[in-house]
Design a protein around this motif. Sequence first.
Motif, PDB file in Angstrom:
ATOM      1  N   GLY A   1       0.823  -1.207   0.000  1.00 36.99           N
ATOM      2  CA  GLY A   1       0.000   0.000   0.000  1.00 36.99           C
ATOM      3  C   GLY A   1       0.852   1.250   0.000  1.00 36.99           C
ATOM      4  N   GLY A   2       1.917   1.239   0.775  1.00 39.59           N
ATOM      5  CA  GLY A   2       2.828   2.378   0.810  1.00 39.59           C
ATOM      6  C   GLY A   2       3.532   2.590  -0.515  1.00 39.59           C
ATOM      7  N   LEU A   3       3.896   1.508  -1.175  1.00 37.61           N
ATOM      8  CA  LEU A   3       4.541   1.624  -2.489  1.00 37.61           C
ATOM      9  C   LEU A   3       3.576   2.210  -3.509  1.00 37.61           C
ATOM     10  CD1 LEU A   3       6.992   1.049  -4.312  1.00 37.61           C
ATOM     11  CD2 LEU A   3       6.028  -1.231  -4.707  1.00 37.61           C
TER      12      LEU A   3
ATOM     13  N   ALA B   1     -10.118   3.988   1.797  1.00 40.22           N
ATOM     14  CA  ALA B   1      -9.589   5.031   0.913  1.00 40.22           C
ATOM     15  C   ALA B   1      -9.937   6.420   1.444  1.00 40.22           C
ATOM     16  CB  ALA B   1     -10.134   4.851  -0.501  1.00 40.22           C
ATOM     17  N   ILE B   2     -11.136   6.585   1.974  1.00 43.81           N
ATOM     18  CA  ILE B   2     -11.520   7.883   2.546  1.00 43.81           C
ATOM     19  C   ILE B   2     -10.721   8.148   3.821  1.00 43.81           C
ATOM     20  CG2 ILE B   2     -13.416   9.186   3.585  1.00 43.81           C
ATOM     21  CD1 ILE B   2     -15.287   7.675   1.637  1.00 43.81           C
TER      22      ILE B   2
ATOM     23  N   GLY C   1      -4.387   5.912  -2.157  1.00 43.80           N
ATOM     24  CA  GLY C   1      -3.731   4.712  -2.682  1.00 43.80           C
ATOM     25  C   GLY C   1      -3.449   3.699  -1.588  1.00 43.80           C
ATOM     26  N   LEU C   2      -2.958   4.163  -0.460  1.00 39.37           N
ATOM     27  CA  LEU C   2      -2.688   3.291   0.677  1.00 39.37           C
ATOM     28  C   LEU C   2      -3.976   2.629   1.161  1.00 39.37           C
ATOM     29  CD1 LEU C   2      -0.695   2.337   2.922  1.00 39.37           C
ATOM     30  CD2 LEU C   2      -1.271   4.436   4.144  1.00 39.37           C
ATOM     31  N   GLY C   3      -5.017   3.414   1.315  1.00 37.72           N
ATOM     32  CA  GLY C   3      -6.296   2.881   1.777  1.00 37.72           C
ATOM     33  C   GLY C   3      -6.919   1.908   0.798  1.00 37.72           C
ATOM     34  N   MET C   4      -6.788   2.185  -0.512  1.00 38.78           N
ATOM     35  CA  MET C   4      -7.355   1.277  -1.511  1.00 38.78           C
ATOM     36  C   MET C   4      -6.685  -0.088  -1.456  1.00 38.78           C
ATOM     37  SD  MET C   4      -8.040   3.944  -4.697  1.00 38.78           S
ATOM     38  CE  MET C   4      -7.431   2.792  -5.873  1.00 38.78           C
ATOM     39  N   VAL C   5      -5.383  -0.117  -1.250  1.00 39.03           N
ATOM     40  CA  VAL C   5      -4.685  -1.406  -1.147  1.00 39.03           C
ATOM     41  C   VAL C   5      -5.126  -2.137   0.121  1.00 39.03           C
ATOM     42  CG1 VAL C   5      -2.437  -2.506  -0.858  1.00 39.03           C
ATOM     43  CG2 VAL C   5      -2.733  -0.706  -2.559  1.00 39.03           C
ATOM     44  N   PHE C   6      -5.225  -1.421   1.232  1.00 40.35           N
ATOM     45  CA  PHE C   6      -5.715  -2.049   2.468  1.00 40.35           C
ATOM     46  C   PHE C   6      -7.113  -2.619   2.258  1.00 40.35           C
ATOM     47  CE2 PHE C   6      -2.204  -0.263   4.692  1.00 40.35           C
ATOM     48  CZ  PHE C   6      -2.160  -0.860   5.946  1.00 40.35           C
ATOM     49  N   GLU C   7      -7.986  -1.831   1.627  1.00 42.87           N
ATOM     50  CA  GLU C   7      -9.360  -2.265   1.401  1.00 42.87           C
ATOM     51  C   GLU C   7      -9.419  -3.473   0.463  1.00 42.87           C
ATOM     52  OE1 GLU C   7     -13.197   0.060  -0.206  1.00 42.87           O
ATOM     53  OE2 GLU C   7     -12.068   1.050   1.408  1.00 42.87           O
ATOM     54  N   TYR C   8      -8.591  -3.475  -0.558  1.00 42.63           N
ATOM     55  CA  TYR C   8      -8.573  -4.590  -1.502  1.00 42.63           C
ATOM     56  C   TYR C   8      -8.191  -5.883  -0.791  1.00 42.63           C
ATOM     57  CZ  TYR C   8      -7.050  -7.683  -5.223  1.00 42.63           C
ATOM     58  OH  TYR C   8      -6.878  -8.767  -6.046  1.00 42.63           O
TER      59      TYR C   8
END
Length: 174
Positions: free
Chosen positions: A39-41, A114-115, A158-165
């Motif tokens: 997510g950080g990347l 993401a929010i 972007g970080l949140g979207m990866v976590f959510e995925y």
Amino acid sequence: MSDTPPSIEDPMAEESVTDTEEFDSLVGIVADGVVGAAGGLVGTAMMTVVFLIAQSLGAFSLTDFAILTELVGLTGYVPEVLFGFFIFLGGGMFPWPLLFASLKAYLPGQSSDAISGAFFGAAMWTGFVLAFYTGQTGVELVLYAVLTLLAHVVYGVGLGMVFEYFASRPDSIV
């Protein structure tokens, strides 16, 4: 005295033990770390695109990452801008995702990581905008403030979207 007869198993007791074992296992901890780093990347890559736009408008310079190389005392020993960017990338991949994972339950946007990430990125911006300020004035200062804020919000999304995925995948323990 128990509420259920001894011949009937309590499914809730067994399920919670399994969840706890998965959560506390070394594999689970490493998997969570990999998700955070990914997510950080992703977030840092998205942020870098906004920084490149800011550089093209004269509001930010990627050479400012040399400040990080100077802070660790390696000026003159390594390529300053490249090494500074790798330090920045490392920060975006390891400590910030860990902090996000720890705080996301307390951030606005409970319905979406993401929010929550957008709010997290905006909060991170407050330190960045002061640390990387290099004397911009007038329109450049306004562009610097707005575009670096946008970059941090994009990082958080972007970080949140990866976590959510990864949290929504059926076999994930995140």
